[in-house]
Design a protein around this motif. Structure first.
Motif, PDB file in Angstrom:
ATOM      1  N   ALA A  18     -17.595   5.574   0.859  1.00  0.00           N
ATOM      2  CA  ALA A  18     -17.850   4.164   1.126  1.00  0.00           C
ATOM      3  C   ALA A  18     -16.954   3.648   2.251  1.00  0.00           C
ATOM      4  O   ALA A  18     -17.389   2.870   3.117  1.00  0.00           O
ATOM      5  CB  ALA A  18     -17.630   3.339  -0.147  1.00  0.00           C
ATOM      6  N   LEU A  19     -15.691   4.072   2.256  1.00  0.00           N
ATOM      7  CA  LEU A  19     -14.764   3.684   3.320  1.00  0.00           C
ATOM      8  C   LEU A  19     -15.264   4.186   4.678  1.00  0.00           C
ATOM      9  O   LEU A  19     -15.260   3.446   5.675  1.00  0.00           O
ATOM     10  CB  LEU A  19     -13.375   4.248   3.022  1.00  0.00           C
ATOM     11  N   ALA A  20     -15.711   5.445   4.700  1.00  0.00           N
ATOM     12  CA  ALA A  20     -16.198   6.026   5.957  1.00  0.00           C
ATOM     13  C   ALA A  20     -17.477   5.344   6.424  1.00  0.00           C
ATOM     14  O   ALA A  20     -17.668   5.114   7.625  1.00  0.00           O
ATOM     15  CB  ALA A  20     -16.441   7.529   5.769  1.00  0.00           C
ATOM     16  N   ILE A  21     -18.359   5.008   5.476  1.00  0.00           N
ATOM     17  CA  ILE A  21     -19.609   4.319   5.840  1.00  0.00           C
ATOM     18  C   ILE A  21     -19.297   2.964   6.482  1.00  0.00           C
ATOM     19  O   ILE A  21     -19.903   2.573   7.476  1.00  0.00           O
ATOM     20  CB  ILE A  21     -20.506   4.149   4.605  1.00  0.00           C
ATOM     21  N   GLY A  22     -18.330   2.245   5.907  1.00  0.00           N
ATOM     22  CA  GLY A  22     -17.947   0.954   6.480  1.00  0.00           C
ATOM     23  C   GLY A  22     -17.366   1.110   7.871  1.00  0.00           C
ATOM     24  O   GLY A  22     -17.679   0.332   8.783  1.00  0.00           O
ATOM     25  N   PHE A  23     -16.523   2.112   8.045  1.00  0.00           N
ATOM     26  CA  PHE A  23     -15.890   2.308   9.353  1.00  0.00           C
ATOM     27  C   PHE A  23     -16.908   2.748  10.405  1.00  0.00           C
ATOM     28  O   PHE A  23     -16.926   2.239  11.528  1.00  0.00           O
ATOM     29  CB  PHE A  23     -14.771   3.349   9.235  1.00  0.00           C
ATOM     30  N   LEU A  24     -17.764   3.699  10.049  1.00  0.00           N
ATOM     31  CA  LEU A  24     -18.730   4.226  11.005  1.00  0.00           C
ATOM     32  C   LEU A  24     -19.831   3.211  11.330  1.00  0.00           C
ATOM     33  O   LEU A  24     -20.357   3.190  12.441  1.00  0.00           O
ATOM     34  CB  LEU A  24     -19.355   5.512  10.466  1.00  0.00           C
ATOM     35  N   GLY A  25     -20.163   2.397  10.350  1.00  0.00           N
ATOM     36  CA  GLY A  25     -21.203   1.406  10.587  1.00  0.00           C
ATOM     37  C   GLY A  25     -20.694   0.102  11.161  1.00  0.00           C
ATOM     38  O   GLY A  25     -21.482  -0.824  11.406  1.00  0.00           O
ATOM     39  N   VAL A  69     -23.222   8.753   9.654  1.00  0.00           N
ATOM     40  CA  VAL A  69     -23.822   8.017   8.535  1.00  0.00           C
ATOM     41  C   VAL A  69     -25.019   8.797   7.994  1.00  0.00           C
ATOM     42  O   VAL A  69     -25.254   8.855   6.779  1.00  0.00           O
ATOM     43  CB  VAL A  69     -24.238   6.595   8.967  1.00  0.00           C
ATOM     44  N   LEU A  70     -25.786   9.404   8.890  1.00  0.00           N
ATOM     45  CA  LEU A  70     -26.918  10.235   8.472  1.00  0.00           C
ATOM     46  C   LEU A  70     -26.443  11.395   7.595  1.00  0.00           C
ATOM     47  O   LEU A  70     -27.096  11.744   6.595  1.00  0.00           O
ATOM     48  CB  LEU A  70     -27.644  10.764   9.709  1.00  0.00           C
ATOM     49  N   VAL A  71     -25.306  11.979   7.953  1.00  0.00           N
ATOM     50  CA  VAL A  71     -24.744  13.070   7.147  1.00  0.00           C
ATOM     51  C   VAL A  71     -24.446  12.588   5.729  1.00  0.00           C
ATOM     52  O   VAL A  71     -24.724  13.289   4.747  1.00  0.00           O
ATOM     53  CB  VAL A  71     -23.474  13.629   7.816  1.00  0.00           C
ATOM     54  N   PHE A  72     -23.884  11.390   5.604  1.00  0.00           N
ATOM     55  CA  PHE A  72     -23.595  10.853   4.272  1.00  0.00           C
ATOM     56  C   PHE A  72     -24.877  10.623   3.476  1.00  0.00           C
ATOM     57  O   PHE A  72     -24.919  10.834   2.262  1.00  0.00           O
ATOM     58  CB  PHE A  72     -22.801   9.546   4.379  1.00  0.00           C
ATOM     59  N   GLY A  73     -25.933  10.167   4.154  1.00  0.00           N
ATOM     60  CA  GLY A  73     -27.202   9.965   3.469  1.00  0.00           C
ATOM     61  C   GLY A  73     -27.774  11.275   2.954  1.00  0.00           C
ATOM     62  O   GLY A  73     -28.207  11.367   1.793  1.00  0.00           O
ATOM     63  N   VAL A  74     -27.775  12.299   3.806  1.00  0.00           N
ATOM     64  CA  VAL A  74     -28.281  13.615   3.401  1.00  0.00           C
ATOM     65  C   VAL A  74     -27.401  14.205   2.302  1.00  0.00           C
ATOM     66  O   VAL A  74     -27.885  14.820   1.345  1.00  0.00           O
ATOM     67  CB  VAL A  74     -28.350  14.560   4.616  1.00  0.00           C
ATOM     68  N   TRP A  75     -26.076  14.008   2.414  1.00  0.00           N
ATOM     69  CA  TRP A  75     -25.146  14.500   1.396  1.00  0.00           C
ATOM     70  C   TRP A  75     -25.435  13.860   0.036  1.00  0.00           C
ATOM     71  O   TRP A  75     -25.403  14.521  -1.010  1.00  0.00           O
ATOM     72  CB  TRP A  75     -23.721  14.199   1.836  1.00  0.00           C
ATOM     73  N   THR A  76     -25.744  12.566   0.041  1.00  0.00           N
ATOM     74  CA  THR A  76     -26.058  11.874  -1.216  1.00  0.00           C
ATOM     75  C   THR A  76     -27.332  12.436  -1.834  1.00  0.00           C
ATOM     76  O   THR A  76     -27.392  12.684  -3.049  1.00  0.00           O
ATOM     77  CB  THR A  76     -26.221  10.363  -0.961  1.00  0.00           C
ATOM     78  N   LEU A  77     -28.360  12.638  -1.011  1.00  0.00           N
ATOM     79  CA  LEU A  77     -29.610  13.201  -1.520  1.00  0.00           C
ATOM     80  C   LEU A  77     -29.402  14.630  -2.015  1.00  0.00           C
ATOM     81  O   LEU A  77     -29.869  14.996  -3.096  1.00  0.00           O
ATOM     82  CB  LEU A  77     -30.679  13.186  -0.424  1.00  0.00           C
ATOM     83  N   TRP A  78     -28.718  15.441  -1.228  1.00  0.00           N
ATOM     84  CA  TRP A  78     -28.504  16.835  -1.592  1.00  0.00           C
ATOM     85  C   TRP A  78     -27.685  16.955  -2.871  1.00  0.00           C
ATOM     86  O   TRP A  78     -27.977  17.778  -3.745  1.00  0.00           O
ATOM     87  CB  TRP A  78     -27.824  17.571  -0.445  1.00  0.00           C
ATOM     88  N   GLY A  79     -26.645  16.124  -2.985  1.00  0.00           N
ATOM     89  CA  GLY A  79     -25.825  16.155  -4.187  1.00  0.00           C
ATOM     90  C   GLY A  79     -26.611  15.774  -5.423  1.00  0.00           C
ATOM     91  O   GLY A  79     -26.426  16.332  -6.500  1.00  0.00           O
ATOM     92  N   THR A  80     -27.530  14.818  -5.278  1.00  0.00           N
ATOM     93  CA  THR A  80     -28.331  14.379  -6.416  1.00  0.00           C
ATOM     94  C   THR A  80     -29.295  15.466  -6.856  1.00  0.00           C
ATOM     95  O   THR A  80     -29.379  15.809  -8.033  1.00  0.00           O
ATOM     96  CB  THR A  80     -29.120  13.100  -6.058  1.00  0.00           C
TER      97      THR A  80
END
Length: 287
Positions: A10-17, A207-218
């Protein structure tokens, strides 16, 4: 206990976005009068504004996280559907930052309905003359329609806990703070930097990496959970069969070694044994 992996994300998403925050908030900082060109930045007010804004994000996280906990308890699949939505929203935000797809604009238009109800409160706080005023104004401006905030909220929703979601949004707000604080001092220069295609593409890709990571982890966690459940079930059946086998073995062993069952003693035998001393005593008296 806090999930530090999700908080760091979440911290990284805020910083990158936060490039999106600079684009949206560059004019806001000038309107607030928190920093005047040619003068030193008024740090207490700048920090107060960010503190109020982050507090609003944390409150939003608490609300959506409580909703996520309710939905997770009601859904058979638990948090998996919510995390899939969060991953898709992060991917949509990455496309938005890269200016490849602006589908999140409709979310911002939907949030404008709430903003129209909140915005009149901000007008009463302008111009900012004190730090408490800046905190209050930041808390109001935290509800400004923003696709990045909405993407982070779906990420917080998927935590399935009001407390965890509030912490995630707090971390997200901290991630955006450097850009927003800098915007109050050098908005024009920063806007030129973040609008460079290479910078925006780099941030969007992460940010795209975090999105894919969330899907892959799920998806991976769900498959692994199903495998673990099958293994546990098989192990439980094997263990139950082993216990049943041991119980039968113990029962057979006890039956075969129980002297009362293996060689029962007739009821008449003790009586005959008791008569023998009596006959002996009669014989002794006779002699």
């Amino acid at each position: 206990m806090a999930d530090w992996t999700f908080l760091a994300a979440a911290l990284a998403i805020g910083f990158l976005g936060s490039s999106h925050c600079i684009g949206m908030c560059g004019g806001i900082s000038g309107a607030l009068g928190l920093a005047v060109p040619g003068e030193k930045p008024q740090w207490p007010k700048l920090l107060g504004y960010s503190a109020g804004r982050i507090a609003s994000y944390a409150l939003m996280g608490l609300l959506v996280g409580s909703l996520g906990a309710f939905l997770a308890a009601d859904l058979a699949a638990g948090l998996a559907p919510l995390r899939i939505v969060a991953g898709l929203m992060l991917i949509a935000m990455a496309l938005y930052l890269a200016d490849w797809w602006r589908g999140l604009v409709w979310l911002e238009r939907g949030g404008a309905v709430l903003w129209r109800a909140v915005q009149p409160m901000s007008r009463r706080l302008l111009p900012v003359k004190s730090t408490p005023q800046a905190v209050a104004l930041g808390a109001v401006w935290g509800w400004l329609p923003c696709g990045l905030v909405y993407s982070a909220l779906t990420f917080a929703l998927a935590q399935g806990s009001g407390t965890q979601a509030a912490l995630a949004m707090f971390a997200f707000g901290l991630g955006t703070a450097p850009a927003v604080l800098a915007t109050g001092m050098a908005a024009t220069r920063l806007r030129k930097i973040v609008q460079k295609p290479g910078v925006r593409l780099s941030m969007a890709s992460l940010v795209l990496v975090f999105g894919v990571w969330t899907l892959w982890g799920t998806v991976g966690h769900g498959a692994h959970g199903g495998h673990d459940g099958h293994s546990a079930h098989s192990a439980q059946e094997a263990h139950s069969g082993h216990e049943a086998h041991e119980e039968r073995s113990v029962h057979t062993h006890q039956t075969s070694h129980n002297p009362e069952e293996a060689d029962p003693v007739p009821l008449e035998e003790p009586a005959e044994q008791e008569e023998a001393p009596a006959e002996h005593e009669h014989h002794h008296r006779h002699h």
